[in-house]
Structure formats: structure tokens, C-alpha cells
Design an enzyme around this catalytic site. Structure first.
Site, PDB file in Angstrom:
ATOM      1  N   ALA A   1      -4.026  -2.945  -0.441  1.00 52.16           N
ATOM      2  CA  ALA A   1      -3.747  -2.676   0.977  1.00 52.16           C
ATOM      3  C   ALA A   1      -4.424  -1.391   1.433  1.00 52.16           C
ATOM      4  O   ALA A   1      -4.979  -1.314   2.530  1.00 52.16           O
ATOM      5  CB  ALA A   1      -2.244  -2.608   1.218  1.00 52.16           C
ATOM      6  N   ASP A   2      -4.370  -0.367   0.592  1.00 56.14           N
ATOM      7  CA  ASP A   2      -5.066   0.880   0.902  1.00 56.14           C
ATOM      8  C   ASP A   2      -6.570   0.679   0.951  1.00 56.14           C
ATOM      9  O   ASP A   2      -7.257   1.137   1.877  1.00 56.14           O
ATOM     10  CB  ASP A   2      -4.751   1.929  -0.169  1.00 56.14           C
ATOM     11  CG  ASP A   2      -3.498   2.724   0.120  1.00 56.14           C
ATOM     12  OD1 ASP A   2      -3.296   3.102   1.291  1.00 56.14           O
ATOM     13  OD2 ASP A   2      -2.720   2.965  -0.808  1.00 56.14           O
ATOM     14  N   ILE A   3      -7.106   0.024  -0.073  1.00 59.10           N
ATOM     15  CA  ILE A   3      -8.552  -0.112  -0.186  1.00 59.10           C
ATOM     16  C   ILE A   3      -9.117  -0.967   0.950  1.00 59.10           C
ATOM     17  O   ILE A   3     -10.152  -0.630   1.540  1.00 59.10           O
ATOM     18  CB  ILE A   3      -8.920  -0.711  -1.563  1.00 59.10           C
ATOM     19  CG1 ILE A   3      -8.612   0.323  -2.665  1.00 59.10           C
ATOM     20  CG2 ILE A   3     -10.379  -1.125  -1.613  1.00 59.10           C
ATOM     21  CD1 ILE A   3      -8.682  -0.239  -4.066  1.00 59.10           C
TER      22      ILE A   3
ATOM     23  N   ASP B   1       0.959   1.673  -0.243  1.00 58.36           N
ATOM     24  CA  ASP B   1       0.339   0.391  -0.553  1.00 58.36           C
ATOM     25  C   ASP B   1       1.345  -0.678  -0.953  1.00 58.36           C
ATOM     26  O   ASP B   1       1.305  -1.803  -0.449  1.00 58.36           O
ATOM     27  CB  ASP B   1      -0.683   0.599  -1.676  1.00 58.36           C
ATOM     28  CG  ASP B   1      -1.340  -0.693  -2.108  1.00 58.36           C
ATOM     29  OD1 ASP B   1      -2.358  -1.067  -1.498  1.00 58.36           O
ATOM     30  OD2 ASP B   1      -0.834  -1.345  -3.044  1.00 58.36           O
TER      31      ASP B   1
ATOM     32  N   GLY C   1      -9.193   1.051   4.042  1.00 62.84           N
ATOM     33  CA  GLY C   1     -10.311   1.989   3.982  1.00 62.84           C
ATOM     34  C   GLY C   1     -11.631   1.323   4.316  1.00 62.84           C
ATOM     35  O   GLY C   1     -12.464   1.894   5.046  1.00 62.84           O
TER      36      GLY C   1
END
Length: 402
Positions: free
Chosen positions: A166-168, A138, A171
Site C-alpha cells: 500500500a505504501d509502495i 500500510d 509512492g
């Protein structure tokens, strides 16, 4: 009935981006079969805090999933994956680009066995381009995408967002892409490949800033809590604690000024429109800050809230979980985990009137459902399961070594 209870997902993902997507799907009824290496996925070790040996990070993120400990590098492990694939709808993975191809379980091989499969790959930079082979977490993507460059205090160094945005975001886009592809499959009868990059997820939420840069070619800088397109739209200090204020129209500006004892500013040519206020930002912010310092937050709350001015407090997380609106909505829910005991976590945030989401299963222990899945979905007998375990194809049963 739940919205997605006829959908089966083989979830090969780890860390955050992929598991966030599968949790979204699982919350609304999809059966999530989380396939982990026999030693467990990496996020099981991310902490503190821990509940015994279980990371709170993993326990919070991976509800509504079944864990199958399976060695995909073993020929029989790969064969089991393909047998599970035959009755699955979705494969989700966020391994290093090229890993699933090396394992022989990539989309090209999957669709040969199951043409209706929806196969979603989440990566840092996408499946092609000069950065495709780069490792990415991230922080790296927040940096490369420009997100850090616009986050922080004016004149200071850029900072990471307080959560793994960035990850969320990746997702969320993955979950959206999967549902979109499943909808298309209803019409075409065919699955498809979904390429989600964390980089493009950040570009998606930076699209307003990128559009502004394309228009005026001014490189955005960090603005603290302020916003370049609106003014006033930021936090101010009061005599007690900070207050967040958002004035979204010139009409509201004319209502707002007299409430602060600044009626003369409402018609001041320097401030009469949003564009004018932005052109004279330093002078206006200074005048507003002086006004806010004359009263406490509670006094401003009593003045501004009845007038419909968007305002709020900067709450700490301990205040958030006890917040009357959070409690009234039942946003924090309780469930029981076999190691952690009774825990509290954020429930499914999207409220559906007919098919609501829920937490039906706690985050699984490593390999907790291996035997059940192999029996129920593949019809394997106990002796065959024991042989696979002895050969290292599947992980040790739950409880071994505990």
C-alpha cells in the site's frame, strides 16, 4: 545529463510512501532536499538491522537525497521553508491530514508564494471523506482496501502481502502524479495540488478483481498462488521443489498437456477452454498435481522451458541476489555510505537509454546537508547559520554526539 536534473523537490515526507516517491525522482536526477525535524524522521529508528545507529531500512530507501534538519514549528523555520520554496518545483508530504495546514505550509499558502509549485500530499485515505482524519499505516490500508481479504491460502484467514504494497503503490502513484503535473505546468505555467491516497492506490491494483465483482457479484476469496481468471496459473509441487506455471491461452494449453503426459486432457470437453477449465478447477488441479509429482523440478525445467511454457522456481531472497539474470542485468548495485560502508541495494529499475538513473549520493546522515543548502540556496553566512542552530531552528551539525 539526467532526465530530471532541473527539478528541485522539497521532501517533507517520512516512513515509506512519500520517501519511495522522492527516491524514484531522485534516482533520475531530481534534487531532493529532505526536510526533517531536528530529531530525525521516524524511519531512522526502524529496525533491525542497523549499521551502527543507522537503520538499514532508512539507508536503503533514502539515497540521492540531501538532509536538512529544520524545525517547521519555529517561525524562522517556516520562513526558511518558504525561502526554499521560491526556487523549488515540488513539495511532497505525507504527514497526518491537516498537519501542514496547522503549520501554515499547506498548498494554499505555498501557491501564494510560488504559483508554479506542484504540491503532492500522500495520505492513508485522502484529503476528504469520513476517513480523512484516520491514522493509517500500510497494514491498516491493506486491511481496509480488501487486499488482505484476497491474499492467503484458500479457506484460510487473509494475510498481509509480504511487502508494504500500500505504501509502495502510493509512492509510485505520487511520483507519476508529480511528473504528470510538471508536464502540465509546461503548457499552463501553473502548478497544482496532487491528492494521493493509499486506499485508492490499492483500489487501482485491485481494479481487475473489483471489475470482476461488478460483473458477477461473487466476492473473491484467497486462492493461494492460483488466479481466478486463468487455469492453470499457480504453483505445483514436484519431487524436489515447487514450480510456478502460467498457461495464458488455449493454444498453449494444447501444447502443455502432451508435455505432462496428459495429451488426453487437451481435447477433454471439461478442459478444452479456459472457461471450461475454471468450471472444473478441482479435478484439473488434482490431475496436474499428480503429474508434476512424477518428476523433479529440474526434469520439468528441461521439458517445459524449450517448449515456451512460462515457468519458474520459487526463489528465496538469497537465491535472488545471486540469480544469474539479476547479475547479468546489474540489478543489484554497490555504493558507499559514511557509516554503513560498502552496501548493496537494488538499483533504479527503469532503464533509460539516454538519461539512465543512478545512485549518486548515499542516504544522508541527519542534517548532513543543512549548512550547505542554507549557504548555496539562500546565501546565508556562517554566523547566521550558527545563530539559527543556537536558537533551535536547525539541527546540530553532522558529527555532533557521534
Amino acid at each position: 545529463m539526467t532526465a530530471l536534473d532541473d527539478i528541485v523537490v522539497l521532501d517533507l515526507s517520512h516512513a515509506l510512501a512519500g520517501p519511495f516517491a522522492s527516491t524514484m525522482l531522485g534516482d533520475y536526477g531530481a534534487e531532493i532536499i529532505k526536510i526533517e525535524p531536528p530529531g530525525g524522521e521516524i524511519a531512522r529508528a526502524w529496525g533491525p538491522p542497523f549499521y551502527g545507529d543507522e537503520a538499514a531500512y532508512f539507508v536503503n530507501l533514502n539515497r540521492n537525497k540531501k538532509s536538512v534538519a529544520l524545525d517547521l514549528k519555529h517561525p524562522e523555520g517556516k520562513a526558511i521553508f518558504f525561502r526554499l520554496l521560491e526556487r523549488a518545483d515540488v513539495v511532497l508530504e505525507n504527514l497526518r491530514v491537516g498537519t501542514v495546514a496547522k503549520l501554515g505550509i499547506d498548498y494554499a499558502h505555498a501557491r501564494e508564494r510560488q504559483p508554479r509549485i506542484v504540491y503532492c500530499s500522500v495520505s492513508g485515505f485522502g484529503q476528504d471523506g469520513p476517513y480523512r482524519d484516520r491514522a493509517a499505516l500500510d497494514l491498516v490500508v491493506q486491511a481496509e482496501s480488501g487486499m488482505i481479504s484476497v491474499t492467503g491460502e484458500p479457506g484460510g484467514r487473509g494475510v498481509r502481502a509480504g511487502v508494504s504494497i500500500a505504501d509502495i503503490t502510493a509512492g509510485m502513484y505520487a511520483a507519476f502524479g508529480i511528473l504528470t503535473a510538471l508536464r502540465a505546468r509546461e503548457r499552463t505555467g501553473r502548478g497544482q495540488f496532487i491528492d494521493v491516497s493509499m486506499l485508492e492506490g490499492q483500489l487501482g491494483i485491485l481494479s481487475g478483481m473489483i471489475g470482476a465483482f461488478a460483473a458477477d457479484h461473487i466476492v473473491p476469496e484467497p486462492m493461494g498462488t492460483a488466479y481466478g481468471a486463468l487455469l492453470p496459473y499457480q504453483t505445483f509441487r514436484t519431487r524436489t521443489r515447487d514450480i510456478a506455471i502460467g498457461i495464458g491461452s488455449d493454444k498453449l494449453w494444447r501444447t502443455f498437456c502432451p508435455l505432462l503426459g496428459l495429451a488426453h486432457l487437451a481435447g477433454d470437453p471439461r478442459f478444452v477452454t479456459n472457461a471450461a477449465r475454471n468450471a472444473n478447477r478441482p479435478a484439473l488441479v488434482a490431475a496436474l498435481q499428480d503429474a508434476f509429482l512424477t518428476k523433479t523440478y529440474e526434469e520439468w525445467d528441461a521439458i517445459l522451458l524449450p517448449a515456451g511454457v512460462p515457468m519458474g522456481a520459487i526463489n528465496r531472497l538469497d537465491q535472488v541476489v545471486a540469480h544469474p539474470q539479476v547479475r547479468a542485468r546489474g540489478a543489484i548495485v554497490e555504493h558507499t555510505h559514511p557509516i554503513a560502508g560498502t552496501i548493496h541495494t537494488v538499483g533504479p529499475p527503469v532503464r533509460l537509454s539516454e538519461t539512465p538513473g543512478s545512485i549518486r549520493l548515499p542516504a544522508p546522515l541527519l542534517g548532513e546537508h543543512t549548512d550547505d543548502v542554507l549557504r548555496e540556496r539562500l546565501g546565508l553566512k556562517n554566523d547566521e547559520i550558527a545563530r539559527l542552530r543556537a536558537d533551535g531552528v536547525i539541527g546540530a551539525p553532522v558529527g555532533d554526539g557521534l
